[in-house]
Motif scaffolding. Structure first.
Motif, PDB file in Angstrom:
ATOM      1  N   ILE A 187      29.986  44.673  26.736  1.00 38.79           N
ATOM      2  CA  ILE A 187      30.686  44.085  25.608  1.00 38.79           C
ATOM      3  C   ILE A 187      32.093  44.639  25.556  1.00 38.79           C
ATOM      4  CG2 ILE A 187      28.629  43.728  24.188  1.00 38.79           C
ATOM      5  CD1 ILE A 187      29.669  46.233  22.619  1.00 38.79           C
ATOM      6  N   LYS A 188      32.923  43.845  25.019  1.00 42.54           N
ATOM      7  CA  LYS A 188      34.295  44.307  24.798  1.00 42.54           C
ATOM      8  C   LYS A 188      34.447  44.609  23.327  1.00 42.54           C
ATOM      9  CE  LYS A 188      36.919  42.689  28.617  1.00 42.54           C
ATOM     10  NZ  LYS A 188      38.296  42.407  28.985  1.00 42.54           N
ATOM     11  N   MET A 189      34.913  45.783  23.039  1.00 45.00           N
ATOM     12  CA  MET A 189      35.076  46.170  21.643  1.00 45.00           C
ATOM     13  C   MET A 189      36.464  46.755  21.428  1.00 45.00           C
ATOM     14  SD  MET A 189      31.583  47.753  20.191  1.00 45.00           S
ATOM     15  CE  MET A 189      32.354  47.946  18.617  1.00 45.00           C
ATOM     16  N   PRO A 190      37.445  45.909  21.251  1.00 44.02           N
ATOM     17  CA  PRO A 190      38.803  46.425  21.076  1.00 44.02           C
ATOM     18  C   PRO A 190      39.005  46.993  19.687  1.00 44.02           C
ATOM     19  CG  PRO A 190      38.803  44.050  20.885  1.00 44.02           C
ATOM     20  CD  PRO A 190      37.369  44.465  21.115  1.00 44.02           C
ATOM     21  N   ILE A 191      38.198  48.020  19.363  1.00 40.16           N
ATOM     22  CA  ILE A 191      38.199  48.553  18.008  1.00 40.16           C
ATOM     23  C   ILE A 191      39.558  49.119  17.632  1.00 40.16           C
ATOM     24  CG2 ILE A 191      37.290  50.474  16.619  1.00 40.16           C
ATOM     25  CD1 ILE A 191      34.613  49.882  18.049  1.00 40.16           C
TER      26      ILE A 191
ATOM     27  N   LYS B 159      20.719  50.374  18.455  1.00 41.00           N
ATOM     28  CA  LYS B 159      21.612  50.107  19.592  1.00 41.00           C
ATOM     29  C   LYS B 159      22.456  51.345  19.848  1.00 41.00           C
ATOM     30  CE  LYS B 159      22.197  45.105  19.130  1.00 41.00           C
ATOM     31  NZ  LYS B 159      21.337  44.929  17.938  1.00 41.00           N
ATOM     32  N   VAL B 160      22.712  51.600  21.124  1.00 35.16           N
ATOM     33  CA  VAL B 160      23.740  52.574  21.450  1.00 35.16           C
ATOM     34  C   VAL B 160      24.745  51.915  22.380  1.00 35.16           C
ATOM     35  CG1 VAL B 160      22.356  54.662  21.142  1.00 35.16           C
ATOM     36  CG2 VAL B 160      22.412  53.545  23.359  1.00 35.16           C
ATOM     37  N   ARG B 161      25.985  52.324  22.214  1.00 38.21           N
ATOM     38  CA  ARG B 161      27.051  51.878  23.102  1.00 38.21           C
ATOM     39  C   ARG B 161      27.646  53.118  23.768  1.00 38.21           C
ATOM     40  NH1 ARG B 161      26.396  48.532  18.970  1.00 38.21           N
ATOM     41  NH2 ARG B 161      27.229  50.042  17.489  1.00 38.21           N
ATOM     42  N   LEU B 162      27.894  53.005  25.053  1.00 37.09           N
ATOM     43  CA  LEU B 162      28.360  54.152  25.827  1.00 37.09           C
ATOM     44  C   LEU B 162      29.543  53.711  26.682  1.00 37.09           C
ATOM     45  CD1 LEU B 162      27.597  57.148  26.633  1.00 37.09           C
ATOM     46  CD2 LEU B 162      26.424  56.119  28.595  1.00 37.09           C
ATOM     47  N   ARG B 163      30.593  54.510  26.613  1.00 35.61           N
ATOM     48  CA  ARG B 163      31.728  54.261  27.505  1.00 35.61           C
ATOM     49  C   ARG B 163      31.668  55.334  28.592  1.00 35.61           C
ATOM     50  NH1 ARG B 163      37.694  52.948  25.345  1.00 35.61           N
ATOM     51  NH2 ARG B 163      37.440  50.898  26.302  1.00 35.61           N
ATOM     52  N   ALA B 164      31.136  54.963  29.727  1.00 37.60           N
ATOM     53  CA  ALA B 164      30.919  55.915  30.814  1.00 37.60           C
ATOM     54  C   ALA B 164      31.530  55.389  32.102  1.00 37.60           C
ATOM     55  CB  ALA B 164      29.428  56.157  31.010  1.00 37.60           C
ATOM     56  N   ARG B 165      32.240  56.247  32.768  1.00 32.57           N
ATOM     57  CA  ARG B 165      32.737  55.893  34.113  1.00 32.57           C
ATOM     58  C   ARG B 165      31.699  56.340  35.124  1.00 32.57           C
ATOM     59  NH1 ARG B 165      38.085  57.959  34.242  1.00 32.57           N
ATOM     60  NH2 ARG B 165      38.571  55.962  33.262  1.00 32.57           N
ATOM     61  N   VAL B 166      31.401  55.435  36.042  1.00 33.38           N
ATOM     62  CA  VAL B 166      30.443  55.752  37.096  1.00 33.38           C
ATOM     63  C   VAL B 166      31.114  55.461  38.422  1.00 33.38           C
ATOM     64  CG1 VAL B 166      28.174  55.226  38.065  1.00 33.38           C
ATOM     65  CG2 VAL B 166      28.498  55.185  35.590  1.00 33.38           C
ATOM     66  N   ASP B 167      31.139  56.449  39.293  1.00 33.92           N
ATOM     67  CA  ASP B 167      31.842  56.289  40.568  1.00 33.92           C
ATOM     68  C   ASP B 167      31.050  55.448  41.551  1.00 33.92           C
ATOM     69  OD1 ASP B 167      34.099  57.540  39.659  1.00 33.92           O
ATOM     70  OD2 ASP B 167      33.471  59.536  40.304  1.00 33.92           O
ATOM     71  N   ASP B 168      30.757  55.951  42.703  1.00 35.45           N
ATOM     72  CA  ASP B 168      30.286  55.100  43.806  1.00 35.45           C
ATOM     73  C   ASP B 168      28.847  54.614  43.673  1.00 35.45           C
ATOM     74  OD1 ASP B 168      32.763  55.620  44.833  1.00 35.45           O
ATOM     75  OD2 ASP B 168      32.073  57.370  45.972  1.00 35.45           O
TER      76      ASP B 168
ATOM     77  N   GLU C 292      33.939  50.729  38.794  1.00 34.55           N
ATOM     78  CA  GLU C 292      35.258  50.576  39.408  1.00 34.55           C
ATOM     79  C   GLU C 292      35.767  49.137  39.338  1.00 34.55           C
ATOM     80  OE1 GLU C 292      35.311  52.057  43.377  1.00 34.55           O
ATOM     81  OE2 GLU C 292      37.495  52.222  43.419  1.00 34.55           O
ATOM     82  N   ALA C 293      34.879  48.183  39.650  1.00 33.16           N
ATOM     83  CA  ALA C 293      35.325  46.785  39.678  1.00 33.16           C
ATOM     84  C   ALA C 293      35.761  46.326  38.284  1.00 33.16           C
ATOM     85  CB  ALA C 293      34.199  45.889  40.209  1.00 33.16           C
ATOM     86  N   ALA C 294      34.972  46.701  37.276  1.00 32.81           N
ATOM     87  CA  ALA C 294      35.312  46.309  35.903  1.00 32.81           C
ATOM     88  C   ALA C 294      36.614  46.951  35.466  1.00 32.81           C
ATOM     89  CB  ALA C 294      34.178  46.696  34.952  1.00 32.81           C
ATOM     90  N   GLU C 295      36.817  48.194  35.867  1.00 33.09           N
ATOM     91  CA  GLU C 295      38.053  48.892  35.497  1.00 33.09           C
ATOM     92  C   GLU C 295      39.265  48.272  36.177  1.00 33.09           C
ATOM     93  OE1 GLU C 295      35.883  53.164  34.646  1.00 33.09           O
ATOM     94  OE2 GLU C 295      36.641  52.701  36.639  1.00 33.09           O
ATOM     95  N   ALA C 296      39.063  47.828  37.450  1.00 31.24           N
ATOM     96  CA  ALA C 296      40.167  47.187  38.160  1.00 31.24           C
ATOM     97  C   ALA C 296      40.522  45.855  37.504  1.00 31.24           C
ATOM     98  CB  ALA C 296      39.790  46.989  39.631  1.00 31.24           C
ATOM     99  N   ALA C 297      39.486  45.154  37.029  1.00 35.87           N
ATOM    100  CA  ALA C 297      39.711  43.825  36.453  1.00 35.87           C
ATOM    101  C   ALA C 297      40.332  43.907  35.060  1.00 35.87           C
ATOM    102  CB  ALA C 297      38.387  43.063  36.397  1.00 35.87           C
ATOM    103  N   SER C 298      39.868  44.848  34.230  1.00 36.79           N
ATOM    104  CA  SER C 298      40.303  44.859  32.833  1.00 36.79           C
ATOM    105  C   SER C 298      41.252  46.006  32.506  1.00 36.79           C
ATOM    106  CB  SER C 298      39.080  44.965  31.907  1.00 36.79           C
ATOM    107  OG  SER C 298      38.507  46.253  32.016  1.00 36.79           O
ATOM    108  N   GLY C 299      41.320  46.988  33.385  1.00 33.42           N
ATOM    109  CA  GLY C 299      42.147  48.152  33.094  1.00 33.42           C
ATOM    110  C   GLY C 299      41.486  49.141  32.158  1.00 33.42           C
ATOM    111  N   GLU C 300      40.231  48.893  31.841  1.00 33.73           N
ATOM    112  CA  GLU C 300      39.525  49.784  30.905  1.00 33.73           C
ATOM    113  C   GLU C 300      38.137  50.098  31.433  1.00 33.73           C
ATOM    114  OE1 GLU C 300      39.219  47.794  27.171  1.00 33.73           O
ATOM    115  OE2 GLU C 300      41.256  48.331  26.565  1.00 33.73           O
TER     116      GLU C 300
END
Ligand SMILES: [Ca+2]
Ligand SMILES: [Ca+2]
Ligand SMILES: [Ca+2]
Length: 333
Positions: free
Chosen positions: A4-8, A84-93, A130-138
């Motif tokens: 989900i996108k949450m531009p809070i 519900k829980v929402r998590l902003r986590a970066r996951v590498d390879d 990585e792909a999502a971050e490249a596409a959206s910058g976030e």
């Protein structure tokens, strides 16, 4: 897995208020509340468990409040169920697993605390970002359905090995790291170290009937603890109520508490027999019982037997039947 996108951070304060994001007033609530991270940051300098080379538990302590950014360490603003829980986590390879938890945290100071697990939620697999971050910058915020009963003040936590879900910048001591990880059922353990803000957010729904299911999306009947489906509003149905050879028989459509009363007809009226009503068996299906001792030798006449059957939720139905006792004639030879 839902993304989900949450531009809070772009929401005006009034809207954030309307969304319940500024729910700082604890207490009984009648609507879902959101608590935890306002997601104003991306993960940074994270990966505490990987750095330790072992699984670890990260427990929230402080989150900035939406809007003001003031530090808030109150955890869950009310009791209920985290749905519900929402998590902003970066996951590498490689995909990695994370388990959602609720923890009881006792912080002695900004740098020391002890923690224990209060509720264990699902373990989910997080795909690389990585792909999502490249596409959206976030780094994406991902939402997961959970069911964790929560008490006011408990903290959102995660457990894993290689997840980057903290904003560890500027020396904020906003979360506690437990390694070895906290284990369910264990006494409080001391935290190993502190880290930055855990980028996790939860939705709490009320649980008026205390059945452990959130009353808005998980429980179709918030007034009955015994069901999460539609409310039971049907009284037990009694069929075949009869008296035969000193025994009472009846069939119940569902388990019930059965109370019987016996009365003798006198003219147009009824005279109760015995001092109190008597109980009968309450099994779903056929039931039989003997008359109570005071009614085992009834005088001849007309009688009425009434039966009230109530289910566990108080739905009740009443039934009556009549029967006659004939005079016994003594024959002389
Ligand atoms: Ca409920
Ligand atoms: Ca219920
Ligand atoms: Ca019923």
């Amino acid at each position: 897995m839902t993304r989900i996108k949450m531009p809070i951070r772009r929401l005006p304060i009034a809207l954030a208020l309307a969304c319940g994001l500024l729910s700082t007033a604890p207490g009984a609530s009648s609507a879902a509340q959101v608590f935890g991270s306002p997601f104003t940051h991306e993960p940074a300098n994270s990966g505490e468990c990987a750095a330790l080379g072992q699984p670890c538990t990260l427990v929230s302590f402080i989150h900035p409040l939406p809007g003001s950014g003031d530090p808030y360490s109150g955890g869950a603003p009310s009791a209920g169920v985290v749905t519900k829980v929402r998590l902003r986590a970066r996951v590498d390879d490689h995909p990695t697993q994370v388990t959602f938890l609720l923890a009881n945290l006792a912080a002695g100071s900004p740098t020391t605390a002890s923690g224990s697990i209060a509720a264990v939620g699902p373990t989910v697999t997080l795909e690389p970002t990585e792909a999502a971050e490249a596409a959206s910058g976030e780094t994406p915020i991902r939402e997961f359905a959970v069911r964790m009963p929560v008490q006011k003040g408990q903290q959102l936590a995660i457990q894993g090995t290689d997840v980057q879900a903290t904003y560890n910048q500027g020396g904020d001591k906003f979360s506690f790291v437990f390694a070895p990880p906290l284990a369910a059922g264990q006494a409080p353990a001391p935290a190993l170290e502190t880290t930055g803000e855990l980028l996790i957010q939860g939705t709490i729904e009320p649980d008026a009937d205390g059945d452990g299911f959130g009353d808005e999306t998980q429980d179709q009947c918030p007034t009955q603890r015994t069901t999460q489906g539609p409310c039971d509003t049907t009284a037990p149905i009694v069929s075949g109520l009869r008296v035969r050879r000193g025994r009472i028989g009846y069939t119940l459509s569902e388990p019930a508490t059965v109370i019987l009363r016996l009365a003798r007809k006198q003219g147009r009226g009824l005279k109760p027999l015995g001092k109190a009503p008597f109980a009968g068996p309450g099994n779903a299906g056929a039931n039989t019982l003997r008359f109570p001792p005071y009614a085992r030798k009834l005088a001849s006449g007309a009688y009425r037997l009434s039966l009230t059957a109530a289910d566990a939720l108080g739905n009740q139905g009443s039934y009556t039947t009549g029967f006659r006792v004939k005079a016994r004639h003594r024959h002389k030879r």
